[in-house]
Scaffold this active site. Structure first.
Site, PDB file in Angstrom:
ATOM      1  N   CYS A 122      -0.664  -4.226  -6.938  1.00  0.00           N
ATOM      2  CA  CYS A 122      -1.139  -3.707  -5.691  1.00  0.00           C
ATOM      3  C   CYS A 122      -0.569  -2.582  -5.203  1.00  0.00           C
ATOM      4  O   CYS A 122      -0.168  -1.678  -5.928  1.00  0.00           O
ATOM      5  CB  CYS A 122      -1.027  -4.747  -4.637  1.00  0.00           C
ATOM      6  SG  CYS A 122      -1.916  -4.716  -2.838  1.00  0.00           S
ATOM      7  N   ASP A 191       4.390  -9.292   1.962  1.00  0.00           N
ATOM      8  CA  ASP A 191       3.785  -9.604   3.186  1.00  0.00           C
ATOM      9  C   ASP A 191       4.545 -10.442   4.195  1.00  0.00           C
ATOM     10  O   ASP A 191       4.366 -10.182   5.355  1.00  0.00           O
ATOM     11  CB  ASP A 191       2.278  -9.838   3.259  1.00  0.00           C
ATOM     12  CG  ASP A 191       1.532  -8.775   2.760  1.00  0.00           C
ATOM     13  OD1 ASP A 191       1.055  -7.915   3.421  1.00  0.00           O
ATOM     14  OD2 ASP A 191       1.154  -8.576   1.539  1.00  0.00           O
TER      15      ASP A 191
HETATM   16  C1  RUB Z   1      -0.740  -5.243   0.248  1.00  0.00           C
HETATM   17  C2  RUB Z   1       0.260  -5.786  -0.222  1.00  0.00           C
HETATM   18  C3  RUB Z   1       1.577  -5.236  -0.350  1.00  0.00           C
HETATM   19  C4  RUB Z   1       2.383  -5.552   0.953  1.00  0.00           C
HETATM   20  C5  RUB Z   1       3.644  -4.798   1.268  1.00  0.00           C
HETATM   21  O1  RUB Z   1      -1.714  -5.845   0.755  1.00  0.00           O
HETATM   22  O2  RUB Z   1       0.229  -6.884  -0.486  1.00  0.00           O
HETATM   23  O3  RUB Z   1       2.315  -5.466  -1.440  1.00  0.00           O
HETATM   24  O4  RUB Z   1       1.666  -5.557   2.235  1.00  0.00           O
HETATM   25  O5  RUB Z   1       3.382  -3.479   1.564  1.00  0.00           O
HETATM   26  P1  RUB Z   1      -3.116  -5.376   1.198  1.00  0.00           P
HETATM   27  P2  RUB Z   1       4.519  -2.504   2.238  1.00  0.00           P
HETATM   28  O6  RUB Z   1      -3.817  -4.350   0.411  1.00  0.00           O
HETATM   29  O7  RUB Z   1      -4.178  -6.764   1.106  1.00  0.00           O
HETATM   30  O8  RUB Z   1      -2.831  -5.092   2.638  1.00  0.00           O
HETATM   31  O9  RUB Z   1       5.667  -2.301   1.241  1.00  0.00           O
HETATM   32  O10 RUB Z   1       3.717  -1.262   2.428  1.00  0.00           O
HETATM   33  O11 RUB Z   1       4.825  -3.255   3.613  1.00  0.00           O
END
Ligand code: RUB
Length: 302
Positions: A122, A191
């Protein structure tokens, strides 16, 4: 105040709040950190309690699996009730997040092994920052990233790391069991962290953790702010996992075919070697205690 439906609330809030709600919902803003920062920023012009209530009620319905956003909105509301101006409270929250991000970047880059070969999934802004910092220190050899069906956020990671001169390989999600042999460690974002130290992150994370930890014997690491704790889980309430529009997977499936599109999955702590947090590199079982020390307001009622 009882939670009204988004369609009604959208007509009752400021333009900035409505636009931010739409952008988060459509994933034009994605990743837990940016979702939280942008949601909080959209409150800057709010002046009084009723407006603030409506705006926060709408924003938190944009994506249900984002406790860092909910915690951010809660921070603004509680500072407002303490007599602080909303604009100032927004600035304070931005500082809290930015400080945490800097600490995680520093600790994560220090923790990575020399000549690291990392597999990720991701697009996590925290993972990206750690990898760029590690590359700057001459420690990172290459990154493998899974494309992340159905929204392909892995391509965002690939493009942004490649722009920084980092060698990147992309593969389909199901190829990771083969390509993981080329990596030393797995590193993903977060998340949600639940009261029992489960990690909720992009769908596919659980399988990457299982493959890394149990099948291939490689460290599975999570980069996360402790601001991603979901306090409701301490009361036994389940953190809902967002189920998105099935059309993202298959826009015109044959009649009679059901298409499912869960956005996140839940990885048990037994597959997680460490969490890289603003409080240090910790065991997942210590996340709640560390969060209580650093951010006691997350656990207050409001
Ligand atoms: C994004 C995702 C990321 C986390 C952490 O999912 O799973 O690994 O949100 O991101 P989506 P960060 O694309 O569905 O939002 O490290 O930027 O907080």
């Amino acid at each position: 105040m009882r939670e009204k439906k988004p369609e009604k609330l959208k007509q009752e809030v400021r333009k900035e709040v409505k636009e931010t709600y739409e952008q988060i919902k459509k994933m034009e803003i994605q990743g837990a950190t940016d979702v939280a920062l942008e949601a909080v920023k959209s409150l800057k012009k709010e002046k009084e309690e009723e407006e603030l209530e409506k705006a926060t009620n709408l924003l938190k319905q944009s994506r249900p699996t984002e406790p860092m956003m909910r915690n951010g909105l809660k921070y603004i509301k509680s500072r407002y009730r303490e007599g602080e101006k909303i604009k100032k409270a927004v600035k304070e929250f931005q500082e809290i997040v930015n400080n945490a991000v800097e600490e995680i970047k520093e600790k994560g880059a220090t923790y990575l092994p020399e000549n690291a070969k990392v597999i990720t999934h991701c697009h996590s802004s925290l993972v990206e920052k750690i990898l760029i910092e590690a590359r700057g220190r001459g420690k990172l050899e290459k990154v493998i990233v899974t494309e992340t069906r159905p929204r392909y956020q892995g391509r965002i990671t690939a493009e942004e790391l490649s722009d920084k001169g980092i060698p990147v390989t992309v593969c389909v999600d199901s190829a990771r069991i083969e390509l993981i042999d080329e990596a030393d460690i797995s590193l993903v974002g977060a998340d949600v962290i639940t009261s029992d130290s489960y990690l909720l992150n992009k769908i596919g994370t659980h399988e990457l953790a299982l493959t890394s930890h149990n099948i291939k014997g490689k460290n599975f690491l999570v980069a996360t702010q402790l601001l991603k704790i979901a306090p409701m889980t301490l009361k036994g309430k389940r953190q809902e996992i967002e189920e998105r529009d099935p059309k993202e997977v298959w826009d015109h499936p044959p009649k009679g075919v059901t298409v499912r599109n869960p956005a996140f999955d839940a990885t048990p702590p037994r597959y997680i070697n460490s969490m890289i947090t603003e409080h240090g590199v910790i065991h997942p079982f210590n996340a709640i205690d560390n969060a209580r020390k650093r951010y006691p307001w997350i656990f207050n009622q409001i």
